[in-house]
Every structure is written in structure tokens, then in C-alpha cells.
Design a protein around this motif. Structure first.
Motif, PDB file in Angstrom:
ATOM      1  N   ALA A   1     -15.070  41.837   1.581  1.00  0.00           N
ATOM      2  CA  ALA A   1     -15.195  41.131   0.299  1.00  0.00           C
ATOM      3  C   ALA A   1     -15.732  42.028  -0.811  1.00  0.00           C
ATOM      4  O   ALA A   1     -15.665  41.659  -1.988  1.00  0.00           O
ATOM      5  N   VAL A   2     -16.271  43.206  -0.462  1.00  0.00           N
ATOM      6  CA  VAL A   2     -16.904  44.064  -1.464  1.00  0.00           C
ATOM      7  C   VAL A   2     -15.840  44.799  -2.291  1.00  0.00           C
ATOM      8  O   VAL A   2     -15.049  45.580  -1.757  1.00  0.00           O
ATOM      9  N   LEU A   3     -15.860  44.550  -3.596  1.00  0.00           N
ATOM     10  CA  LEU A   3     -14.905  45.159  -4.521  1.00  0.00           C
ATOM     11  C   LEU A   3     -15.505  46.328  -5.290  1.00  0.00           C
ATOM     12  O   LEU A   3     -14.784  47.212  -5.748  1.00  0.00           O
ATOM     13  N   ALA A   4     -16.814  46.312  -5.474  1.00  0.00           N
ATOM     14  CA  ALA A   4     -17.471  47.354  -6.262  1.00  0.00           C
ATOM     15  C   ALA A   4     -18.919  47.467  -5.831  1.00  0.00           C
ATOM     16  O   ALA A   4     -19.554  46.478  -5.443  1.00  0.00           O
ATOM     17  N   CYS A   5     -19.430  48.695  -5.891  1.00  0.00           N
ATOM     18  CA  CYS A   5     -20.858  48.953  -5.731  1.00  0.00           C
ATOM     19  C   CYS A   5     -21.177  50.060  -6.724  1.00  0.00           C
ATOM     20  O   CYS A   5     -20.934  51.239  -6.451  1.00  0.00           O
ATOM     21  N   ASN A   6     -21.683  49.653  -7.884  1.00  0.00           N
ATOM     22  CA  ASN A   6     -21.890  50.575  -9.004  1.00  0.00           C
ATOM     23  C   ASN A   6     -23.375  50.876  -9.185  1.00  0.00           C
ATOM     24  O   ASN A   6     -24.183  49.955  -9.248  1.00  0.00           O
ATOM     25  N   GLU A   7     -23.706  52.147  -9.278  1.00  0.00           N
ATOM     26  CA  GLU A   7     -25.044  52.551  -9.675  1.00  0.00           C
ATOM     27  C   GLU A   7     -25.019  52.773 -11.182  1.00  0.00           C
ATOM     28  O   GLU A   7     -24.258  53.596 -11.679  1.00  0.00           O
TER      29      GLU A   7
ATOM     30  N   ALA B   1     -18.583  34.021  -1.132  1.00  0.00           N
ATOM     31  CA  ALA B   1     -17.815  35.174  -0.663  1.00  0.00           C
ATOM     32  C   ALA B   1     -17.886  35.329   0.860  1.00  0.00           C
ATOM     33  O   ALA B   1     -17.410  36.326   1.398  1.00  0.00           O
ATOM     34  N   GLY B   2     -18.510  34.368   1.537  1.00  0.00           N
ATOM     35  CA  GLY B   2     -18.660  34.473   2.984  1.00  0.00           C
ATOM     36  C   GLY B   2     -19.493  35.673   3.378  1.00  0.00           C
ATOM     37  O   GLY B   2     -19.180  36.351   4.370  1.00  0.00           O
ATOM     38  N   ALA B   3     -20.569  35.942   2.621  1.00  0.00           N
ATOM     39  CA  ALA B   3     -21.354  37.152   2.832  1.00  0.00           C
ATOM     40  C   ALA B   3     -22.844  36.840   2.809  1.00  0.00           C
ATOM     41  O   ALA B   3     -23.276  35.802   2.303  1.00  0.00           O
ATOM     42  N   MET B   4     -23.620  37.772   3.343  1.00  0.00           N
ATOM     43  CA  MET B   4     -25.073  37.655   3.373  1.00  0.00           C
ATOM     44  C   MET B   4     -25.662  39.021   3.013  1.00  0.00           C
ATOM     45  O   MET B   4     -25.288  40.042   3.579  1.00  0.00           O
ATOM     46  N   LEU B   5     -26.597  39.028   2.042  1.00  0.00           N
ATOM     47  CA  LEU B   5     -27.269  40.259   1.644  1.00  0.00           C
ATOM     48  C   LEU B   5     -28.628  40.346   2.328  1.00  0.00           C
ATOM     49  O   LEU B   5     -29.435  39.422   2.254  1.00  0.00           O
TER      50      LEU B   5
ATOM     51  N   ILE C   1     -23.419  49.129   3.905  1.00  0.00           N
ATOM     52  CA  ILE C   1     -24.794  49.589   3.706  1.00  0.00           C
ATOM     53  C   ILE C   1     -24.852  50.490   2.483  1.00  0.00           C
ATOM     54  O   ILE C   1     -24.031  51.408   2.342  1.00  0.00           O
ATOM     55  N   HIS C   2     -25.831  50.242   1.614  1.00  0.00           N
ATOM     56  CA  HIS C   2     -26.084  51.114   0.460  1.00  0.00           C
ATOM     57  C   HIS C   2     -27.552  51.517   0.476  1.00  0.00           C
ATOM     58  O   HIS C   2     -28.438  50.659   0.508  1.00  0.00           O
ATOM     59  N   VAL C   3     -27.805  52.822   0.476  1.00  0.00           N
ATOM     60  CA  VAL C   3     -29.168  53.329   0.444  1.00  0.00           C
ATOM     61  C   VAL C   3     -29.624  53.423  -1.011  1.00  0.00           C
ATOM     62  O   VAL C   3     -29.045  54.173  -1.801  1.00  0.00           O
ATOM     63  N   VAL C   4     -30.634  52.648  -1.361  1.00  0.00           N
ATOM     64  CA  VAL C   4     -31.142  52.625  -2.728  1.00  0.00           C
ATOM     65  C   VAL C   4     -32.054  53.810  -2.973  1.00  0.00           C
ATOM     66  O   VAL C   4     -31.937  54.530  -3.971  1.00  0.00           O
TER      67      VAL C   4
ATOM     68  N   THR D   1     -40.601  56.329   3.258  1.00  0.00           N
ATOM     69  CA  THR D   1     -40.412  55.051   2.575  1.00  0.00           C
ATOM     70  C   THR D   1     -38.979  54.964   2.082  1.00  0.00           C
ATOM     71  O   THR D   1     -38.454  55.910   1.475  1.00  0.00           O
ATOM     72  N   ALA D   2     -38.325  53.838   2.344  1.00  0.00           N
ATOM     73  CA  ALA D   2     -36.902  53.695   1.994  1.00  0.00           C
ATOM     74  C   ALA D   2     -36.600  52.259   1.592  1.00  0.00           C
ATOM     75  O   ALA D   2     -37.331  51.321   1.951  1.00  0.00           O
ATOM     76  N   GLU D   3     -35.513  52.104   0.858  1.00  0.00           N
ATOM     77  CA  GLU D   3     -35.025  50.790   0.450  1.00  0.00           C
ATOM     78  C   GLU D   3     -33.512  50.772   0.670  1.00  0.00           C
ATOM     79  O   GLU D   3     -32.810  51.675   0.206  1.00  0.00           O
ATOM     80  N   VAL D   4     -33.059  49.746   1.380  1.00  0.00           N
ATOM     81  CA  VAL D   4     -31.649  49.684   1.784  1.00  0.00           C
ATOM     82  C   VAL D   4     -31.116  48.275   1.540  1.00  0.00           C
ATOM     83  O   VAL D   4     -31.809  47.291   1.797  1.00  0.00           O
ATOM     84  N   LEU D   5     -29.870  48.199   1.066  1.00  0.00           N
ATOM     85  CA  LEU D   5     -29.160  46.935   0.926  1.00  0.00           C
ATOM     86  C   LEU D   5     -28.058  46.892   1.976  1.00  0.00           C
ATOM     87  O   LEU D   5     -27.281  47.840   2.118  1.00  0.00           O
ATOM     88  N   LEU D   6     -28.003  45.791   2.729  1.00  0.00           N
ATOM     89  CA  LEU D   6     -26.980  45.628   3.761  1.00  0.00           C
ATOM     90  C   LEU D   6     -26.217  44.333   3.498  1.00  0.00           C
ATOM     91  O   LEU D   6     -26.831  43.258   3.435  1.00  0.00           O
ATOM     92  N   TRP D   7     -24.910  44.434   3.387  1.00  0.00           N
ATOM     93  CA  TRP D   7     -24.060  43.262   3.244  1.00  0.00           C
ATOM     94  C   TRP D   7     -23.454  42.927   4.605  1.00  0.00           C
ATOM     95  O   TRP D   7     -22.722  43.738   5.199  1.00  0.00           O
ATOM     96  N   GLU D   8     -23.753  41.736   5.102  1.00  0.00           N
ATOM     97  CA  GLU D   8     -23.135  41.214   6.302  1.00  0.00           C
ATOM     98  C   GLU D   8     -21.910  40.417   5.866  1.00  0.00           C
ATOM     99  O   GLU D   8     -22.038  39.406   5.158  1.00  0.00           O
ATOM    100  N   LEU D   9     -20.735  40.872   6.287  1.00  0.00           N
ATOM    101  CA  LEU D   9     -19.481  40.319   5.781  1.00  0.00           C
ATOM    102  C   LEU D   9     -18.743  39.569   6.878  1.00  0.00           C
ATOM    103  O   LEU D   9     -18.638  40.059   8.009  1.00  0.00           O
ATOM    104  N   GLY D  10     -18.198  38.415   6.534  1.00  0.00           N
ATOM    105  CA  GLY D  10     -17.463  37.620   7.499  1.00  0.00           C
ATOM    106  C   GLY D  10     -16.114  38.238   7.793  1.00  0.00           C
ATOM    107  O   GLY D  10     -15.623  39.088   7.084  1.00  0.00           O
TER     108      GLY D  10
END
Length: 217
Positions: free
Chosen positions: A41-47, A148-152, A173-176, A208-217
Motif C-alpha cells: 500500500a506504500v506509495l511514497a516515503c518522503n524525507e 489502507a489495511g495497514a498498521m504503523l 521499515i524506515h530508519v528515522v 539510540t535509534a528511531e524506526v518506523l515500521l509499516w505492517e501491511l496486509g
């Protein structure tokens, strides 16, 4: 299957002369790669990096779920549905553009603004726009995006801490910030991973780290 994408390979966009720097993980705007249009479902991941006073003037969206995560600074958001908010680090902002909405995104503060914006395809197009902001979401508290059938999953890791990657048909997965390890693979800020049929995977933080994970159906 694991597909690692490095920060250095992102498409560069934005308008540096106007104080806007953008790094795109997927095809976006004038940058077109037919083999890199989406992942699940992910169309874009913009920094996005906005200098003080810079921003995106009013522009339209439709049929897209837009989720924003501020890394540093404050994001001013206004939209045609009457919402006017400040989005700060730790907040999750969602704009469901549905049948159509217009919005403004600006850095009205005195400090640089850095945020990650992710676009996801809705399960069903159309409908009425909607907006939500969760202030100060707690670590490990999932944010559901049923449209979107997704979980962040937001993970803020301490040195040496480990966290499980959701077992799912697809995970993005996106490493912030910071450095983490996925198996034998070292990941740094801006790196991303596209995982198909995730099962039993673990992220380990070097510091120390920060990570975003999208769980996609």
C-alpha cells in the motif's frame, strides 16, 4: 525476501532555492522509475527538510492516505476542511484525502523542520476527507490505518535494545535516526527495507535509534 534501499539512493527533489529539500524513496513527481512505484500500500516515503519560512503552498490531494511524522521542528498544517494544527516530534498526523482535499504545509518556526511523510493507497477510493492527529504517541503503541489495511509501529530504541519486526505478508521499515541491525545488515538514517513474508525477524539498535515500521496486509 528482504530488499534494502539506502538513503544515498533516494531521488532528490524539492526546491533548494526556496528552502525545500526532498528525498524520495519511490517514484515521485518528475522522478519516474517503473520498477519503483510502490510497495504494497506504500506509495511514497518522503524525507522533507524545510528552512524557517519555507513550505508547500496550498495544493490538492485525492485518494491517498497521508501520514506525517515530524523528526525535528514544528509543522504547520492547514486544510480545506478547516483543520489548523501544529505537528511536533512524537505526533502522528493522518490526512485521508478521499474524494479530494487541499492543504498547506509550512515551517512557520524559527528552526529547521524535518519530517517524514508517507503516502498509502486506500482500500476503497472516494468518500469524504478526514483528519486525525495523535499527540505524543507512546513507544510500541501501534497506529491503525484501516483505510489502507495497514498498521504503523513507532519504535524508539535504546542502545542494545531489540524489537521484533511484525510477522506479516509485507513490512516496510524506515530508519528515522540512529543505527540498527536487521540480521547481518547494518542500517542508518534514511535507509529503508522492504520485506515480503516477514517471519521471526528482529531489529537491534547499536545506539539510540528511531524506526518506523509499516505492517501491511
Amino acid at each position: 525476501m528482504t530488499d534494502v534501499r539506502r538513503s544515498a539512493d533516494r531521488y532528490r527533489g524539492g526546491d533548494p532555492a526556496s528552502g525545500i529539500e526532498s528525498l524520495h524513496a519511490f517514484s515521485f513527481g518528475r522522478f519516474y522509475d517503473p520498477d519503483n512505484l510502490r510497495f504494497g500500500a506504500v506509495l511514497a516515503c518522503n524525507e522533507e527538510r524545510l528552512a524557517p519560512g519555507a513550505g508547500f503552498d496550498e495544493h490538492p490531494h485525492s485518494h491517498t492516505e497521508i501520514v506525517t511524522w515530524v523528526v525535528e521542528g514544528e509543522l504547520t498544517h492547514r486544510d480545506s476542511q478547516g483543520h489548523a494544527t501544529l505537528v511536533r516530534p512524537g505526533d502522528v498526523q493522518r490526512l485521508s484525502s478521499a474524494g479530494g482535499v487541499r492543504h498547506v504545509e509550512r515551517n512557520d518556526g524559527d528552526l529547521p523542520l524535518v519530517f517524514v511523510q508517507m503516502w498509502l493507497a486506500p482500500l476503497s477510493p472516494g468518500g469524504d476527507p478526514s483528519y486525525e492527529i495523535v499527540h505524543g504517541i507512546a513507544d510500541s503503541t501501534p497506529y491503525a490505518l484501516p483505510q489502507a489495511g495497514a498498521m504503523l509501529h513507532v519504535r524508539r530504541l535504546t542502545p542494545g535494545e531489540r524489537t521484533a519486526v511484525p510477522d506479516a505478508a509485507a513490512v516496510y521499515i524506515h530508519v528515522v535516526r540512529g543505527e540498527v541491525r536487521l540480521g547481518e545488515t547494518e542500517l542508518g538514517p534514511g535507509d529503508s527495507v522492504r520485506i515480503t513474508d516477514a517471519d521471526g525477524l528482529v531489529l537491534a539498535a547499536a545506539g539510540t535509534a528511531e524506526v518506523l515500521l509499516w505492517e501491511l496486509g
